[in-house]
Motif scaffolding. Structure first.
Motif, PDB file in Angstrom:
ATOM      1  N   ILE A 153      12.349  -7.612   3.723  1.00 15.00           N
ATOM      2  CA  ILE A 153      11.215  -8.208   3.028  1.00 15.00           C
ATOM      3  C   ILE A 153       9.880  -8.231   3.879  1.00 15.00           C
ATOM      4  CG2 ILE A 153      10.073 -10.412   1.993  1.00 15.00           C
ATOM      5  CD1 ILE A 153      12.606 -10.513   0.434  1.00 15.00           C
ATOM      6  N   GLU A 154      10.511  -8.494   5.176  1.00 14.48           N
ATOM      7  CA  GLU A 154       9.697  -8.885   6.328  1.00 14.48           C
ATOM      8  C   GLU A 154       9.007  -7.762   7.053  1.00 14.48           C
ATOM      9  OE1 GLU A 154      11.118 -11.412   9.497  1.00 14.48           O
ATOM     10  OE2 GLU A 154      10.553 -13.446   8.288  1.00 14.48           O
ATOM     11  N   ASP A 155       9.930  -6.748   7.012  1.00 19.22           N
ATOM     12  CA  ASP A 155       9.477  -5.543   7.484  1.00 19.22           C
ATOM     13  C   ASP A 155       8.711  -4.593   6.644  1.00 19.22           C
ATOM     14  OD1 ASP A 155      10.544  -6.165   9.877  1.00 19.22           O
ATOM     15  OD2 ASP A 155      12.016  -4.685   9.921  1.00 19.22           O
ATOM     16  N   LYS A 156       9.268  -4.519   5.561  1.00 16.72           N
ATOM     17  CA  LYS A 156       8.619  -3.440   4.518  1.00 16.72           C
ATOM     18  C   LYS A 156       7.742  -4.098   3.666  1.00 16.72           C
ATOM     19  CE  LYS A 156      11.223  -0.083   5.751  1.00 16.72           C
ATOM     20  NZ  LYS A 156      12.843   0.252   5.421  1.00 16.72           N
ATOM     21  N   LEU A 157       7.670  -5.357   3.208  1.00 18.18           N
ATOM     22  CA  LEU A 157       6.861  -6.077   2.211  1.00 18.18           C
ATOM     23  C   LEU A 157       6.300  -7.194   2.819  1.00 18.18           C
ATOM     24  CD1 LEU A 157       9.534  -5.800  -0.823  1.00 18.18           C
ATOM     25  CD2 LEU A 157       7.567  -4.399  -0.392  1.00 18.18           C
ATOM     26  N   PRO A 158       5.717  -7.140   4.046  1.00 15.59           N
ATOM     27  CA  PRO A 158       5.142  -8.457   4.454  1.00 15.59           C
ATOM     28  C   PRO A 158       4.033  -9.219   3.655  1.00 15.59           C
ATOM     29  CG  PRO A 158       4.513  -6.375   5.907  1.00 15.59           C
ATOM     30  CD  PRO A 158       5.595  -6.071   4.882  1.00 15.59           C
ATOM     31  N   PHE A 159       3.011  -8.027   3.120  1.00 16.84           N
ATOM     32  CA  PHE A 159       2.137  -8.510   2.401  1.00 16.84           C
ATOM     33  C   PHE A 159       2.646  -9.299   0.976  1.00 16.84           C
ATOM     34  CE2 PHE A 159      -2.430  -7.670   0.554  1.00 16.84           C
ATOM     35  CZ  PHE A 159      -2.914  -8.339   1.243  1.00 16.84           C
ATOM     36  N   VAL A 160       3.789  -8.691   0.560  1.00 14.22           N
ATOM     37  CA  VAL A 160       4.047  -9.457  -0.522  1.00 14.22           C
ATOM     38  C   VAL A 160       4.655 -10.783  -0.375  1.00 14.22           C
ATOM     39  CG1 VAL A 160       5.961  -9.327  -2.306  1.00 14.22           C
ATOM     40  CG2 VAL A 160       4.933  -7.189  -1.659  1.00 14.22           C
ATOM     41  N   LYS A 161       5.221 -10.834   0.844  1.00  4.99           N
ATOM     42  CA  LYS A 161       5.732 -12.322   1.297  1.00  4.99           C
ATOM     43  C   LYS A 161       4.532 -13.093   1.607  1.00  4.99           C
ATOM     44  CE  LYS A 161       8.295 -14.143   5.085  1.00  4.99           C
ATOM     45  NZ  LYS A 161       9.240 -15.060   4.718  1.00  4.99           N
ATOM     46  N   GLU A 162       3.555 -12.640   2.228  1.00  3.04           N
ATOM     47  CA  GLU A 162       2.437 -13.341   2.605  1.00  3.04           C
ATOM     48  C   GLU A 162       1.654 -13.547   1.160  1.00  3.04           C
ATOM     49  OE1 GLU A 162      -0.524 -11.570   4.812  1.00  3.04           O
ATOM     50  OE2 GLU A 162      -1.976 -12.679   4.147  1.00  3.04           O
ATOM     51  N   LEU A 163       1.464 -12.964   0.143  1.00  3.99           N
ATOM     52  CA  LEU A 163       0.692 -13.374  -0.977  1.00  3.99           C
ATOM     53  C   LEU A 163       1.491 -14.544  -1.949  1.00  3.99           C
ATOM     54  CD1 LEU A 163      -0.508  -9.827  -2.230  1.00  3.99           C
ATOM     55  CD2 LEU A 163      -1.738 -11.949  -1.385  1.00  3.99           C
ATOM     56  N   ALA A 164       2.917 -14.081  -1.801  1.00  2.00           N
ATOM     57  CA  ALA A 164       3.584 -15.293  -2.579  1.00  2.00           C
ATOM     58  C   ALA A 164       3.922 -16.408  -2.044  1.00  2.00           C
ATOM     59  CB  ALA A 164       5.222 -14.512  -2.808  1.00  2.00           C
ATOM     60  N   GLU A 165       3.815 -16.408  -0.727  1.00  2.00           N
ATOM     61  CA  GLU A 165       3.756 -17.620  -0.212  1.00  2.00           C
ATOM     62  C   GLU A 165       2.586 -18.478  -0.047  1.00  2.00           C
ATOM     63  OE1 GLU A 165       5.153 -17.033   3.879  1.00  2.00           O
ATOM     64  OE2 GLU A 165       7.465 -17.368   3.181  1.00  2.00           O
ATOM     65  N   LYS A 166       1.265 -17.661   0.109  1.00  2.00           N
ATOM     66  CA  LYS A 166       0.051 -18.255   0.134  1.00  2.00           C
ATOM     67  C   LYS A 166      -0.553 -18.749  -1.244  1.00  2.00           C
ATOM     68  CE  LYS A 166      -2.778 -16.657   4.031  1.00  2.00           C
ATOM     69  NZ  LYS A 166      -3.574 -15.484   4.468  1.00  2.00           N
ATOM     70  N   TYR A 167      -0.110 -17.929  -2.223  1.00  2.00           N
ATOM     71  CA  TYR A 167      -0.965 -18.239  -3.473  1.00  2.00           C
ATOM     72  C   TYR A 167       0.174 -18.714  -4.488  1.00  2.00           C
ATOM     73  CZ  TYR A 167      -4.875 -16.047  -1.534  1.00  2.00           C
ATOM     74  OH  TYR A 167      -5.826 -15.691  -0.899  1.00  2.00           O
ATOM     75  N   LEU A 168       1.459 -18.815  -4.651  1.00  2.00           N
ATOM     76  CA  LEU A 168       2.203 -19.212  -5.293  1.00  2.00           C
ATOM     77  C   LEU A 168       3.127 -20.472  -4.770  1.00  2.00           C
ATOM     78  CD1 LEU A 168       3.516 -16.289  -7.276  1.00  2.00           C
ATOM     79  CD2 LEU A 168       2.148 -18.027  -8.187  1.00  2.00           C
TER      80      LEU A 168
END
Lengths: 408, 248, 128, 131
Positions: A153-168
């Motif tokens: 998740i951190e290496d391949k999908l950092p933006f997904v993680k960021e969005l989920a954390e920031k907006y949800l």
């Protein structure tokens, strides 16, 4: 601005001062992107209001294949923030309320790697069958990444993680992400040839606003980039070639008349109403109506309803009020003009869709579920008339790849 | 999810009507996942159509919705209402910039600076596409990748007192972007960019307040870029002193 | 668009380089100097214990004299340079030129005086 | 572009007290003003040497024992330490070291450099006084 069938520039509002500005040009390239804001759930930004489509449409250029609206299967509910395909590419699972990977009933061979339209429809079917979750912004399903582990998740999908954390406020390592399908891309748009030429002298279009037809009825991921780079360059070259051999337009009578008409329309009509409903309510009803009746699943009745709603809203908009009467940075006036554009563009979608009595690509009719190449291997063309749009057809040019049955 | 009521105090400034700005208060019902931008949109749609602000993507990518929220420069789309529970939320236009109307500020100065640093890859000679792409290793990419995340939201300028004191200062984002190209192995424009970042109003104005890096919504560290730019400037200057001719 | 002319602040770049170096010196060497002169010596603490005094630092050894020069000169440069920039940030920006002039003057005079004493003491044998 | 100026833009000036607006700014301003003490201590030290140069070694030593000078020096030491700590922190912020998957944090640089400061200080005393 059209003078004797030739495009000679644009009128624009300088938002800073509220003044109408005339920009004369030998050629005009429209590159305003899509019109996602017509719909309730969209990945598109606030400014994606189909202005360029409407401008060309009003100038007399047909809008092609407007019924082909791409839905993306993984949007955050409410905000429409897009969770990238890569989340599924890396192995994320789509789960319904029962924790089941429901795609096995729809695309057993591809599962989460299936095409966007099928996944979107699968999610809708699950939701309609009562197997979705209920949230404050309607139903949704879950995108589960928890089994992928921190490193992926951190290496391949950092933006997904960021969005989920920031907006949800959700950590995708530990919790599934709620997702639902939503409008993502318009395969249709301003009719152009492969040089971005619209058929009207001086007018070119490129990008999502245009319909070069490279995406057919269903765009593949990342092809919009190709569309921008390749056909953007082509349109630029074609416009330059045209401009070199043309004389500069002059601020003559027909052009001047058009500007004055536009000025009158804005300042004497739109800004004049003191009483009426807010434009925001018209906009919301358009978005809800399009989502409900012209969305993922369509049939004769829903599309008819869609046409009716847009027609009504057009009348209502002409009586709506713009509260802000300022000249400086009047975003409400801009929103009213954009809504006016959106309604014109929105109307072409159900009208084009209702006549296409088949299912093809992103266009899915529950009353005609099969593809019908005999009758509908054609481009729909929506032309502006004083009344509802007139739809006719133009032949499809098939070169190297023959259409085949889709099997998954 | 329950609904609460947020009290929002927004700066109003309408140059055609008001000589001075004032605050206007609005009450907005909100859910747990609503952000300040949602509240502004609610106000514009339901209460007051004349409230003026910029926004587009609502996902921290377009960089157009910056404002000072309770005095701190933030993206309104990334500031949750529930974080201010029980308090009045003050929303003001970003500091240091001239205000056009309500929350809308004049971006001209930043736009000029952005152009000034030439934010594109400069090649001495372009190679035709047939010869393939300009290759870059993961390591080379890492040298500048964080600085390429800039979304031009200008929050760092609103946070920078040095810019507030002297608007000639090139400022955090522009310098960081210049550095991004200076560090890009594919770029050959150092000769062009050095004079821009190494003139007095370039990196040298910075005194390492560091607030730019604190407020950046994309995790960019402009302070680091500026400092590295200064180090480059100092080494170049010393080199040119030692080797007056071929130094740079 | 305006014609682009950019004047590289080369002198400033070098001055900034010294300032940076001075910051390093002030951070790593100044505390121990102040400790020795202001705590250890007046209160007869380690390492002086009443036996030696700070004058030994200055003249006891060439290395000591060098330490004093580097620490004091670096700190003075760093301190003045930074303080005049701090003054421009609290409303004195329009007097920047004057502040810089005064600042560099103090730095220049301070360092010259310091060097003068140390060099004369070295030449007349006070520093062994 | 002249037309833009028909309606005045609102221009705001930063007041000299801007650094009281938030904690970061205040810490920054304190950090900058510590430099005054660094500079003053250096100047006072040079003045002490001039007493020696123009008088005797005892003048210099008496000067160092003057309670006012001791008092000031103690304050200067506190500020110098604060200055050193912020400097170390900034060093960590502008030159992070990459170890494996993560980068060093500024506070780690601060701790590391403080340890280094103690070692250097001891070395200096050993080299200059004890040896």
């Amino acid at each position: 601005m059209v003078d004797d069938g030739r495009v000679e520039g644009v009128t624009a509002i300088e938002v800073r001062t509220g003044e109408l500005v005339t920009i004369l040009g030998k050629a005009v390239i429209i590159a305003t992107g899509g019109c996602g804001r017509i719909f309730q759930f969209t990945t598109n930004g606030w400014i994606k209001t189909g202005d360029g489509m409407a401008l060309a449409y009003r100038a007399g250029v047909p809008l092609k294949d407007m019924e082909m609206v791409q839905y993306h299967p993984t949007l955050l509910p409410n905000t429409g923030i897009l969770i990238t395909e890569a989340a599924r590419g890396e192995g994320g699972h789509l789960l319904n309320k029962d924790g089941e990977r429901f795609l096995k009933r729809y695309v057993p061979n591809k599962m989460e790697l299936g095409p966007r339209d099928i996944l979107s429809r699968a999610e809708m079917s699950e939701i309609n069958a009562g197997r979705g979750f209920e949230g404050p912004y309607g139903s949704y399903v879950n995108l589960d990444l928890t089994h992928l582990g921190k490193i992926t998740i951190e290496d391949k999908l950092p933006f997904v993680k960021e969005l989920a954390e920031k907006y949800l406020g959700i950590d995708p390592e530990h919790e599934p992400i709620p997702v639902r399908p939503g409008q993502h891309y318009m395969m249709g748009g301003v009719h152009t040839d492969m040089h971005g030429f619209t058929g009207m002298p001086g007018l070119y279009a490129a990008g999502e606003v245009a319909c070069v037809s490279m995406n057919g009825a269903n765009r593949l991921g990342s092809n919009s980039l190709t569309e921008c780079l390749v056909f953007g360059a082509a349109a630029g070259r074609a416009a330059a070639r045209y401009a070199v051999k043309m004389e500069s337009p002059s601020f003559g009578n027909p052009v001047q008349g058009e500007v004055m008409m536009e000025e009158k329309r804005i300042f004497d009509q739109i800004l004049k109403h003191e009483q009426g409903e807010r434009i925001s309510s018209v906009r919301t009803e358009m978005q809800n109506g399009m989502e409900k009746h012209v969305g993922i699943y369509r049939d004769e009745n829903s599309l008819k309803e869609g046409c009716r709603i847009i027609g009504d809203l057009k009348t209502r908009l002409s009586n709506a009020i713009v509260e802000d009467k300022d000249h400086v940075y009047n975003t409400e006036l801009v929103a009213a003009l954009e809504l006016d554009f959106m309604l014109d563009v929105a109307e072409t979608i159900p009208y084009s869709a209702i006549q296409r009595r088949e299912s093809r690509g992103a266009h899915y009719r529950t009353d005609y579920t099969k593809r019908d190449d005999a009758n509908f291997l054609t481009h729909s063309m929506a032309h502006k008339t004083p009344g509802p749009p007139r739809i006719d057809y133009s032949p499809v040019t098939i070169t190297r790849w023959k259409p085949e049955e889709r099997v998954y | 999810m329950s609904q609460d009521i947020a009290t929002i105090r927004v700066t109003r400034y309408r140059p055609e009507k008001d000589a001075k700005p004032f605050f206007q208060e609005y009450k907005v019902p909100y859910r747990h996942d609503m952000v300040v931008l949602d509240a502004l949109n609610y106000i514009k749609a339901e209460i007051d159509g004349s409230l003026t602000y910029r926004w587009s993507c609502r996902m921290g990518v377009c960089g157009s919705c910056g404002a000072n929220i309770d005095g701190e420069p933030k993206l309104t789309c990334a500031s949750f209402l529930h974080e201010f529970k029980g308090r009045t939320i003050t929303v003001e236009p970003m500091t240091h910039f001239p205000v056009i109307k309500d929350l809308v500020v004049d971006m001209q100065d930043f736009m000029e600076k952005l152009v000034k640093i030439k934010p594109w890859i400069i090649r001495e000679k372009e190679t035709p596409p047939e010869q393939g792409e300009y290759k870059q290793s993961a390591k080379e990419l890492e040298r500048y990748s964080q600085f390429s995340s800039c979304i031009n939201c200008m929050l760092c300028y609103a946070a920078c007192p040095i810019y507030g004191l002297n608007e000639k200062f090139l400022g955090p984002a522009a310098t960081a972007l210049a550095y991004r190209y200076i560090e890009d192995s594919r770029d050959q424009g150092k000769e062009v960019r050095f004079p821009i970042v190494h003139e007095m109003e370039g990196a040298w104005e910075c005194t390492l307040v560091g607030e730019c890096s604190v407020v950046c919504p994309k995790g960019v560290d402009p302070m680091l870029a500026i400092q590295k730019t200064k180090i480059l400037g100092a080494t170049n200057a010393i080199k040119s002193l030692l080797m007056p001719r071929g130094g740079r | 668009m305006k014609a682009e002319t950019h004047k590289v602040a080369r002198l400033h770049a070098m001055l900034w380089g010294i300032f940076s170096l001075g910051g390093m010196i002030a951070a790593f060497l100044l505390p121990v100097l102040i400790y020795m002169t202001a705590i250890a010596y007046p209160y007869s603490l380690w390492p002086f214990n009443g036996a030696r005094d700070p004058s030994f630092l200055v003249t006891g050894h060439l290395l000591g004299a060098l330490f004093i020069f580097v620490t004091i000169a670096g700190s003075l440069y760093h301190g003045i340079f930074r303080f005049q920039s701090a003054l421009t940030e609290v409303g004195l920006l329009k007097y920047r030129r004057a502040l810089e002039a005064v600042g560099y003057f103090i730095i220049f005079v301070g360092i010259i005086v310091l060097a003068y004493y140390l060099v004369t003491w070295y030449l007349n044998g006070t520093i062994t | 572009m002249e037309d833009n100026k028909r309606y005045p833009e609102l221009r705001r000036r930063l007041s000299p007290g801007w650094w009281t607006a938030n904690r970061h700014y205040t810490m920054y301003m304190v950090r900058e003003w510590t430099s005054l003490f660094v500079a003053l201590y250096s100047l006072i030290f040079i003045y002490g040497l001039s007493l020696w140069a123009m008088g005797s070694r005892a003048d210099f030593l008496n000067f160092l024992k003057n309670p006012a000078i001791v008092g000031f020096s103690l304050i200067a030491l506190v500020f110098t330490m604060y200055h050193a700590a912020t400097w170390f922190y900034l060093l960590g912020a502008v030159a992070p070291v990459k170890i494996g998957r993560s980068r060093t944090k500024p506070w780690q640089a601060l701790v590391l450099n403080l340890i280094l400061l103690v070692i250097i200080s001891y070395l200096a005393i050993w080299l200059l006084v004890l040896r």
